[in-house]
Design a protein around this motif. Sequence first.
Motif, PDB file in Angstrom:
ATOM      1  N   MET A   1       0.837  -1.204   0.052  1.00 45.95           N
ATOM      2  CA  MET A   1      -0.022   0.002  -0.075  1.00 45.95           C
ATOM      3  C   MET A   1       0.901   1.048   0.030  1.00 45.95           C
ATOM      4  O   MET A   1       1.885   1.345   0.742  1.00 45.95           O
ATOM      5  CB  MET A   1      -0.937  -0.002   1.175  1.00 45.95           C
ATOM      6  CG  MET A   1      -1.752   1.158   1.228  1.00 45.95           C
ATOM      7  SD  MET A   1      -3.003   1.370   2.872  1.00 45.95           S
ATOM      8  CE  MET A   1      -3.845  -0.324   2.555  1.00 45.95           C
ATOM      9  N   PHE A   2       0.505   2.104  -0.881  1.00 46.40           N
ATOM     10  CA  PHE A   2       1.169   3.316  -0.933  1.00 46.40           C
ATOM     11  C   PHE A   2       0.904   4.340   0.247  1.00 46.40           C
ATOM     12  O   PHE A   2      -0.021   4.512   0.714  1.00 46.40           O
ATOM     13  CB  PHE A   2       0.863   4.223  -2.142  1.00 46.40           C
ATOM     14  CG  PHE A   2       1.719   5.588  -2.408  1.00 46.40           C
ATOM     15  CD1 PHE A   2       3.048   5.253  -3.071  1.00 46.40           C
ATOM     16  CD2 PHE A   2       1.339   6.743  -1.721  1.00 46.40           C
ATOM     17  CE1 PHE A   2       3.742   6.608  -3.399  1.00 46.40           C
ATOM     18  CE2 PHE A   2       2.017   7.908  -2.338  1.00 46.40           C
ATOM     19  CZ  PHE A   2       3.210   7.571  -2.863  1.00 46.40           C
ATOM     20  N   ARG A   3       1.993   4.955   0.930  1.00 46.64           N
ATOM     21  CA  ARG A   3       1.949   5.742   2.038  1.00 46.64           C
ATOM     22  C   ARG A   3       2.735   6.994   1.910  1.00 46.64           C
ATOM     23  O   ARG A   3       3.806   7.103   1.218  1.00 46.64           O
ATOM     24  CB  ARG A   3       2.884   5.013   3.208  1.00 46.64           C
ATOM     25  CG  ARG A   3       2.017   4.000   3.713  1.00 46.64           C
ATOM     26  CD  ARG A   3       2.600   3.338   4.984  1.00 46.64           C
ATOM     27  NE  ARG A   3       2.331   2.005   5.572  1.00 46.64           N
ATOM     28  CZ  ARG A   3       1.307   1.862   6.277  1.00 46.64           C
ATOM     29  NH1 ARG A   3       0.512   3.037   6.705  1.00 46.64           N
ATOM     30  NH2 ARG A   3       0.774   0.977   6.716  1.00 46.64           N
ATOM     31  N   TYR A   4       1.873   8.050   2.203  1.00 47.24           N
ATOM     32  CA  TYR A   4       2.481   9.419   2.008  1.00 47.24           C
ATOM     33  C   TYR A   4       3.146  10.005   2.791  1.00 47.24           C
ATOM     34  O   TYR A   4       2.810   9.835   4.158  1.00 47.24           O
ATOM     35  CB  TYR A   4       1.142  10.376   1.593  1.00 47.24           C
ATOM     36  CG  TYR A   4       0.186  10.267   0.495  1.00 47.24           C
ATOM     37  CD1 TYR A   4       0.619  10.914  -0.773  1.00 47.24           C
ATOM     38  CD2 TYR A   4      -0.757   9.242   0.288  1.00 47.24           C
ATOM     39  CE1 TYR A   4      -0.091  10.646  -1.990  1.00 47.24           C
ATOM     40  CE2 TYR A   4      -1.600   9.254  -0.742  1.00 47.24           C
ATOM     41  CZ  TYR A   4      -1.272   9.817  -1.810  1.00 47.24           C
ATOM     42  OH  TYR A   4      -1.894   9.587  -3.108  1.00 47.24           O
ATOM     43  N   THR A   5       4.231  10.371   2.642  1.00 44.37           N
ATOM     44  CA  THR A   5       5.153  10.994   3.627  1.00 44.37           C
ATOM     45  C   THR A   5       4.644  12.219   4.242  1.00 44.37           C
ATOM     46  O   THR A   5       4.117  12.944   3.508  1.00 44.37           O
ATOM     47  CB  THR A   5       6.546  10.999   3.230  1.00 44.37           C
ATOM     48  OG1 THR A   5       6.602  12.006   1.942  1.00 44.37           O
ATOM     49  CG2 THR A   5       7.036   9.650   2.902  1.00 44.37           C
ATOM     50  N   THR A   6       5.385  12.980   5.122  1.00 46.44           N
ATOM     51  CA  THR A   6       5.008  14.324   5.634  1.00 46.44           C
ATOM     52  C   THR A   6       5.136  15.140   4.460  1.00 46.44           C
ATOM     53  O   THR A   6       4.453  16.120   4.449  1.00 46.44           O
ATOM     54  CB  THR A   6       5.795  14.513   6.821  1.00 46.44           C
ATOM     55  OG1 THR A   6       5.395  13.400   7.843  1.00 46.44           O
ATOM     56  CG2 THR A   6       5.554  15.729   7.449  1.00 46.44           C
ATOM     57  N   GLU A   7       6.243  15.053   3.905  1.00 43.46           N
ATOM     58  CA  GLU A   7       6.636  15.915   2.722  1.00 43.46           C
ATOM     59  C   GLU A   7       5.671  15.993   1.758  1.00 43.46           C
ATOM     60  O   GLU A   7       5.385  16.736   0.913  1.00 43.46           O
ATOM     61  CB  GLU A   7       8.220  15.483   2.114  1.00 43.46           C
ATOM     62  CG  GLU A   7       8.622  16.478   1.259  1.00 43.46           C
ATOM     63  CD  GLU A   7      10.117  16.282   0.850  1.00 43.46           C
ATOM     64  OE1 GLU A   7      10.439  16.923  -0.090  1.00 43.46           O
ATOM     65  OE2 GLU A   7      10.724  15.122   1.274  1.00 43.46           O
ATOM     66  N   MET A   8       5.189  14.800   1.167  1.00 41.94           N
ATOM     67  CA  MET A   8       4.405  14.584   0.148  1.00 41.94           C
ATOM     68  C   MET A   8       3.054  15.269   0.461  1.00 41.94           C
ATOM     69  O   MET A   8       2.280  15.840  -0.313  1.00 41.94           O
ATOM     70  CB  MET A   8       4.189  13.190   0.209  1.00 41.94           C
ATOM     71  CG  MET A   8       5.051  12.203  -0.824  1.00 41.94           C
ATOM     72  SD  MET A   8       4.755  10.550  -1.140  1.00 41.94           S
ATOM     73  CE  MET A   8       6.338  10.154  -1.991  1.00 41.94           C
ATOM     74  N   ILE A   9       2.473  15.020   1.665  1.00 43.89           N
ATOM     75  CA  ILE A   9       1.280  15.792   2.492  1.00 43.89           C
ATOM     76  C   ILE A   9       1.498  17.124   2.161  1.00 43.89           C
ATOM     77  O   ILE A   9       0.378  17.975   1.864  1.00 43.89           O
ATOM     78  CB  ILE A   9       1.001  15.497   3.604  1.00 43.89           C
ATOM     79  CG1 ILE A   9       0.630  13.861   3.702  1.00 43.89           C
ATOM     80  CG2 ILE A   9      -0.171  15.910   4.162  1.00 43.89           C
ATOM     81  CD1 ILE A   9       0.441  13.253   5.096  1.00 43.89           C
ATOM     82  N   LYS A  10       2.460  17.627   2.633  1.00 37.95           N
ATOM     83  CA  LYS A  10       2.685  19.182   2.647  1.00 37.95           C
ATOM     84  C   LYS A  10       2.764  19.679   1.225  1.00 37.95           C
ATOM     85  O   LYS A  10       2.381  20.550   0.996  1.00 37.95           O
ATOM     86  CB  LYS A  10       4.126  19.352   3.305  1.00 37.95           C
ATOM     87  CG  LYS A  10       4.561  20.830   3.482  1.00 37.95           C
ATOM     88  CD  LYS A  10       5.837  21.385   4.205  1.00 37.95           C
ATOM     89  CE  LYS A  10       6.121  22.756   4.002  1.00 37.95           C
ATOM     90  NZ  LYS A  10       7.374  23.159   4.795  1.00 37.95           N
ATOM     91  N   PHE A  11       3.206  18.721   0.436  1.00 32.59           N
ATOM     92  CA  PHE A  11       3.278  19.253  -1.117  1.00 32.59           C
ATOM     93  C   PHE A  11       2.000  19.488  -1.708  1.00 32.59           C
ATOM     94  O   PHE A  11       1.579  20.485  -2.328  1.00 32.59           O
ATOM     95  CB  PHE A  11       4.192  18.175  -1.891  1.00 32.59           C
ATOM     96  CG  PHE A  11       4.263  18.565  -3.322  1.00 32.59           C
ATOM     97  CD1 PHE A  11       5.462  19.230  -3.860  1.00 32.59           C
ATOM     98  CD2 PHE A  11       3.258  18.006  -4.366  1.00 32.59           C
ATOM     99  CE1 PHE A  11       5.482  19.581  -5.195  1.00 32.59           C
ATOM    100  CE2 PHE A  11       3.321  18.325  -5.651  1.00 32.59           C
ATOM    101  CZ  PHE A  11       4.474  19.126  -6.010  1.00 32.59           C
ATOM    102  N   ILE A  12       1.189  18.542  -1.523  1.00 35.07           N
ATOM    103  CA  ILE A  12      -0.171  18.464  -2.059  1.00 35.07           C
ATOM    104  C   ILE A  12      -0.991  19.751  -1.500  1.00 35.07           C
ATOM    105  O   ILE A  12      -1.637  20.531  -2.065  1.00 35.07           O
ATOM    106  CB  ILE A  12      -1.185  17.236  -1.801  1.00 35.07           C
ATOM    107  CG1 ILE A  12      -0.053  16.078  -2.636  1.00 35.07           C
ATOM    108  CG2 ILE A  12      -2.455  17.142  -2.142  1.00 35.07           C
ATOM    109  CD1 ILE A  12      -0.876  14.657  -2.370  1.00 35.07           C
TER     110      ILE A  12
END
Length: 204
Positions: A1-12
Amino acid sequence: MFRYTTEMIKFITNNVSGRYVNELTDLFNVQFGTTRKNSHIRAFIRNHGLKSGIDARFNKGHEPANKGTKGLYKGGEATQFKKGHRPHNYRPVGSERVNGDDYVDVKVADPNKWKSKHILIWEQHNGAVPKGHIVIFGDGNRRNFELSNLILVSRQQLAVMNKNGLIQKNAELTRTGIIIADIYRSIGSARKRKTKSGKGREKR
């Protein structure tokens, strides 16, 4: 399962405003070397209660109660602007901004639709970016908008290039990197076919 990192969440979160899902998906994949689909990013936006500001539409024939005015609500009271009045922070179409991830955006429509400048320039000369493809900066410089520096790659190519460090500080070397990425993909596909074929013979 794909997990969004903190950096990814911030980017979106930083880039969702004023963008359609397909554009945000492309930016996300360029930034992180992933191959997320529009449906994945759309689900993320919905699940996290994020808003782009451009998706809401009234049904045909619907007339909002505040037609002709724009309201700012403070303390339960509405301050209405007359039709045609623009707030002090209004940015006209054609304005540019630098988003939280250092990409230059251009406002393409009111009230709040923005698009990446490098994509606009590429599309002016080549038409719409094909589905499953992304425009990258050949030399990695997000301020170099020369057409020769804007390179179209598939998401699969980009994933291989990011994994193997094939995006260089020189556009021509990056183009060579695309060729190498295609070779890597071909080798990988051949190995998978060989492995699959070998397993098939073992079952006989």
